[in-house]
Write a protein that holds these residues in place. Structure first.
Motif, PDB file in Angstrom:
ATOM      1  N   LEU A 262       4.843  53.043  45.701  1.00 22.60           N
ATOM      2  CA  LEU A 262       3.943  54.018  45.114  1.00 22.60           C
ATOM      3  C   LEU A 262       2.785  53.259  44.482  1.00 22.60           C
ATOM      4  CD1 LEU A 262       3.391  56.972  44.080  1.00 22.60           C
ATOM      5  CD2 LEU A 262       4.659  56.319  42.026  1.00 22.60           C
ATOM      6  N   ARG A 263       1.558  53.640  44.834  1.00 21.89           N
ATOM      7  CA  ARG A 263       0.376  53.020  44.215  1.00 21.89           C
ATOM      8  C   ARG A 263      -0.305  54.086  43.355  1.00 21.89           C
ATOM      9  NH1 ARG A 263      -3.717  51.069  48.373  1.00 21.89           N
ATOM     10  NH2 ARG A 263      -2.452  49.190  48.574  1.00 21.89           N
ATOM     11  N   VAL A 264      -0.560  53.744  42.097  1.00 23.35           N
ATOM     12  CA  VAL A 264      -1.147  54.723  41.169  1.00 23.35           C
ATOM     13  C   VAL A 264      -2.490  54.223  40.648  1.00 23.35           C
ATOM     14  CG1 VAL A 264      -0.824  56.009  39.009  1.00 23.35           C
ATOM     15  CG2 VAL A 264       1.162  55.509  40.450  1.00 23.35           C
ATOM     16  N   ASN A 265      -3.491  55.082  40.761  1.00 24.92           N
ATOM     17  CA  ASN A 265      -4.775  54.849  40.099  1.00 24.92           C
ATOM     18  C   ASN A 265      -4.762  55.710  38.841  1.00 24.92           C
ATOM     19  OD1 ASN A 265      -7.386  54.717  39.193  1.00 24.92           O
ATOM     20  ND2 ASN A 265      -8.355  55.097  41.167  1.00 24.92           N
ATOM     21  N   TRP A 266      -4.609  55.046  37.687  1.00 30.54           N
ATOM     22  CA  TRP A 266      -4.499  55.762  36.418  1.00 30.54           C
ATOM     23  C   TRP A 266      -5.840  56.317  35.938  1.00 30.54           C
ATOM     24  CZ3 TRP A 266       0.315  56.797  34.988  1.00 30.54           C
ATOM     25  CH2 TRP A 266       1.352  55.932  35.397  1.00 30.54           C
ATOM     26  N   LEU A 267      -6.937  55.850  36.543  1.00 23.63           N
ATOM     27  CA  LEU A 267      -8.281  56.280  36.110  1.00 23.63           C
ATOM     28  C   LEU A 267      -9.099  56.737  37.324  1.00 23.63           C
ATOM     29  CD1 LEU A 267      -9.008  53.287  33.687  1.00 23.63           C
ATOM     30  CD2 LEU A 267      -8.407  55.619  32.998  1.00 23.63           C
ATOM     31  N   PRO A 268      -8.673  57.787  38.024  1.00 26.56           N
ATOM     32  CA  PRO A 268      -9.343  58.167  39.279  1.00 26.56           C
ATOM     33  C   PRO A 268     -10.775  58.646  39.097  1.00 26.56           C
ATOM     34  CG  PRO A 268      -7.775  59.866  38.628  1.00 26.56           C
ATOM     35  CD  PRO A 268      -7.593  58.729  37.672  1.00 26.56           C
ATOM     36  N   GLN A 269     -11.115  59.031  37.856  1.00 27.36           N
ATOM     37  CA  GLN A 269     -12.478  59.524  37.602  1.00 27.36           C
ATOM     38  C   GLN A 269     -13.504  58.385  37.557  1.00 27.36           C
ATOM     39  OE1 GLN A 269      -9.852  59.671  35.675  1.00 27.36           O
ATOM     40  NE2 GLN A 269     -10.323  58.994  33.594  1.00 27.36           N
ATOM     41  N   LEU A 270     -13.020  57.140  37.479  1.00 31.51           N
ATOM     42  CA  LEU A 270     -13.924  55.977  37.438  1.00 31.51           C
ATOM     43  C   LEU A 270     -13.759  55.132  38.699  1.00 31.51           C
ATOM     44  CD1 LEU A 270     -13.288  54.746  33.749  1.00 31.51           C
ATOM     45  CD2 LEU A 270     -15.144  56.219  34.559  1.00 31.51           C
ATOM     46  N   SER A 271     -14.853  54.536  39.168  1.00 30.36           N
ATOM     47  CA  SER A 271     -14.766  53.621  40.312  1.00 30.36           C
ATOM     48  C   SER A 271     -14.240  52.268  39.819  1.00 30.36           C
ATOM     49  CB  SER A 271     -16.148  53.423  40.941  1.00 30.36           C
ATOM     50  OG  SER A 271     -16.978  52.695  40.035  1.00 30.36           O
ATOM     51  N   PHE A 272     -13.839  51.425  40.760  1.00 34.16           N
ATOM     52  CA  PHE A 272     -13.361  50.075  40.442  1.00 34.16           C
ATOM     53  C   PHE A 272     -14.403  49.350  39.590  1.00 34.16           C
ATOM     54  CE2 PHE A 272     -12.322  45.645  41.198  1.00 34.16           C
ATOM     55  CZ  PHE A 272     -10.945  45.637  41.316  1.00 34.16           C
ATOM     56  N   GLY A 273     -15.681  49.437  40.015  1.00 33.67           N
ATOM     57  CA  GLY A 273     -16.779  48.774  39.304  1.00 33.67           C
ATOM     58  C   GLY A 273     -16.981  49.307  37.899  1.00 33.67           C
ATOM     59  N   GLN A 274     -16.818  50.627  37.749  1.00 36.58           N
ATOM     60  CA  GLN A 274     -16.986  51.245  36.415  1.00 36.58           C
ATOM     61  C   GLN A 274     -15.883  50.801  35.452  1.00 36.58           C
ATOM     62  OE1 GLN A 274     -17.151  55.305  37.905  1.00 36.58           O
ATOM     63  NE2 GLN A 274     -19.260  55.542  37.190  1.00 36.58           N
ATOM     64  N   VAL A 275     -14.647  50.686  35.962  1.00 33.84           N
ATOM     65  CA  VAL A 275     -13.538  50.221  35.116  1.00 33.84           C
ATOM     66  C   VAL A 275     -13.818  48.790  34.669  1.00 33.84           C
ATOM     67  CG1 VAL A 275     -11.054  49.714  35.015  1.00 33.84           C
ATOM     68  CG2 VAL A 275     -11.847  51.768  36.208  1.00 33.84           C
ATOM     69  N   GLU A 276     -14.292  47.971  35.611  1.00 31.24           N
ATOM     70  CA  GLU A 276     -14.637  46.570  35.321  1.00 31.24           C
ATOM     71  C   GLU A 276     -15.699  46.513  34.211  1.00 31.24           C
ATOM     72  OE1 GLU A 276     -14.935  42.847  38.389  1.00 31.24           O
ATOM     73  OE2 GLU A 276     -16.242  44.560  38.762  1.00 31.24           O
ATOM     74  N   ASN A 280     -15.485  44.882  30.490  1.00 32.17           N
ATOM     75  CA  ASN A 280     -16.465  43.850  30.092  1.00 32.17           C
ATOM     76  C   ASN A 280     -17.176  44.241  28.798  1.00 32.17           C
ATOM     77  OD1 ASN A 280     -16.617  41.435  31.687  1.00 32.17           O
ATOM     78  ND2 ASN A 280     -17.181  42.725  33.440  1.00 32.17           N
ATOM     79  N   ASP A 281     -17.487  45.547  28.655  1.00 29.10           N
ATOM     80  CA  ASP A 281     -18.134  46.030  27.427  1.00 29.10           C
ATOM     81  C   ASP A 281     -17.210  45.819  26.226  1.00 29.10           C
ATOM     82  OD1 ASP A 281     -20.303  46.778  28.913  1.00 29.10           O
ATOM     83  OD2 ASP A 281     -19.872  48.939  28.890  1.00 29.10           O
ATOM     84  N   ALA A 282     -15.909  46.096  26.429  1.00 24.84           N
ATOM     85  CA  ALA A 282     -14.935  45.907  25.344  1.00 24.84           C
ATOM     86  C   ALA A 282     -14.879  44.435  24.945  1.00 24.84           C
ATOM     87  CB  ALA A 282     -13.553  46.395  25.783  1.00 24.84           C
ATOM     88  N   LYS A 283     -14.949  43.569  25.953  1.00 21.74           N
ATOM     89  CA  LYS A 283     -14.899  42.121  25.699  1.00 21.74           C
ATOM     90  C   LYS A 283     -16.107  41.684  24.853  1.00 21.74           C
ATOM     91  CE  LYS A 283     -14.725  37.683  27.990  1.00 21.74           C
ATOM     92  NZ  LYS A 283     -14.454  36.887  29.161  1.00 21.74           N
ATOM     93  N   THR A 284     -17.260  42.249  25.165  1.00 21.70           N
ATOM     94  CA  THR A 284     -18.493  41.899  24.450  1.00 21.70           C
ATOM     95  C   THR A 284     -18.546  42.523  23.048  1.00 21.70           C
ATOM     96  OG1 THR A 284     -19.584  41.989  26.601  1.00 21.70           O
ATOM     97  CG2 THR A 284     -21.030  41.868  24.700  1.00 21.70           C
TER      98      THR A 284
END
Length: 410
Positions: A262-276, A280-284
């Motif tokens: 089973l593969r789950v995308n827990w954040l389907p409303q965001l693209s891979f790039g948007q999650v990244e 990154n924003d949290a890191k900064t």
């Protein structure tokens, strides 16, 4: 039509009852007898929807409606253009039962009590003159000329000119259909939860996520994908997204003995790039905070901590110290988490199977057998199953209604 047409209905569930009522009302000169093996008919109706009875679903476009049926959608397309949820609502309304629509489209009686539906059907059958025989267990059916001879366990034999088989997903019902020349798609479970042997995940029992995208991965098969809410349980995963996957994947899962990924995308409303970008924003911006205690995405706190731990990060690790490699791992965990399915669980009492009478052998304008004139089918004896939400009842009402109207003709 002759005045003494004898119509026999085997099975006192939703499809059988609706078929018997439709026939008796449309053809008052037909003598309609319903045979129920148990002590009381409509037991599944009584327990469905946690005792509230999920009568149908507020979907009024046949082309959209058929998309909720992993098997049988194509055959039901025309049938739903003749009797669909709108007609079900009107049918009950005319008999004094009002249905209400819940936020997810499921429809229940306003009383929130399945007894309302049971009483309505029972009363409609009685006033239409349907003869209901309970404790009438059928042991054999024979076709002799144009007659059907139905033998009961008691030794009695009842004769009929028309026969409606509405025995549900019942092995004996399939045998009757076989004895009259029909092929049966082997029945396998549909609508079940997934067992996942991950102790850390199971500790999150009760955590729910409103919207995920879930994929079922089986070797040498195209991935099956569904969206919806997901619930983590003490045995693995449940919720609408999982139940839908189990329905669409019923046959492949059965064939691989319920061992799949089973593969789950827990954040389907965001693209891979948007999650990244969010990470990154949290890191900064939140560098001094511990990753485990500060989640920049809208997920339940315990689930976030579980996913962080899954990426082998310790509880004290700060956002500022997140390496590129770890950040990528976290993006993967949020968008492509993989879990080994290790078996299936049950789904309450509303057990649905796929399988049954091969649909090509039935005329869906009338529900009459293409192989045995005078034989009709309704409900779950057919290789039709819908996902949870009132769809299985709707196919029973529709096929029962069509069969009932057709049986009294000619």
């Amino acid at each position: 039509m002759s005045g003494n047409l004898r119509v026999l209905v085997i099975g006192g569930g939703a499809g059988g009852f609706f078929g018997a009522i439709a026939c008796a009302e449309a053809h008052p000169h037909a003598q309609v007898t319903l045979l129920e093996a148990g002590r009381a008919p409509l037991t599944k109706v009584r327990i469905s929807g946690g005792g509230r009875c999920n009568v149908t679903h507020a979907c009024f476009d046949p082309a959209t409606l058929v998309q909720f049926y992993p098997r049988g959608g194509k055959a039901l397309r025309g049938a739903f253009s003749r009797f669909q949820p709108k007609d079900t609502i009107a049918w009950f309304q005319r008999r004094g039962v009002t249905l209400k629509t819940e936020a997810d489209g499921r429809m229940f009686p306003v009383t929130d009590d399945s007894a309302t539906i049971v009483e309505c059907l029972t009363k409609a059958a009685q006033s239409a003159g349907v003869r209901i025989k309970t404790n009438a267990s059928v042991v054999a059916i024979q076709r002799v000329g144009t007659d059907f001879l139905v033998q009961l366990k008691s030794g009695d034999v009842i004769e009929g000119d028309r026969l409606l088989l509405a025995t549900g997903s019942n092995a004996q019902g399939y045998e009757f259909a076989r004895s009259l020349g029909h092929r049966i798609e082997p029945p396998v479970p549909s609508l079940f939860t997934f067992n996942i042997a991950d102790p850390q995940l199971r500790e999150l029992a009760g955590v729910a996520v409103e919207s995920v995208r879930a994929q079922l991965l089986v070797p040498n098969q195209k991935p099956i994908e569904q969206s919806g809410a997901l619930l983590i349980t003490h045995w693995g995963m449940s919720g609408p997204a999982i139940l839908r996957l189990s329905a669409w994947g019923a046959r492949v899962l059965h064939d691989c003995r319920y061992q799949a990924t089973l593969r789950v995308n827990w954040l389907p409303q965001l693209s891979f790039g948007q999650v990244e970008q969010v990470l990154n924003d949290a890191k900064t911006q939140e560098g001094r905070k511990a990753i485990a205690s500060y989640s920049p995405v809208s997920l339940p706190r315990r689930l976030w901590q579980y996913l962080v731990a899954r990426c082998q990060m310790n509880e004290e690790q700060r956002w500022a110290d997140l390496s590129k490699k770890s950040l990528n791992q976290l993006v993967q965990a949020l968008t492509q988490s993989q879990y080994a399915i290790a078996g299936k669980g049950a789904f309450k009492e509303e057990f649905v199977t796929c399988g049954g009478v091969v649909l090509k052998e039935v005329d869906f304008k009338t529900m009459e057998s293409r192989l045995c004139p005078g034989l009709y089918f309704a409900g779950e004896i057919l290789d039709i199953d819908g996902i949870t939400g009132g769809f299985n009842f709707q196919s029973a009402w529709t096929t029962g209604w069509l069969a009932g109207h057709a049986m009294g003709e000619g």
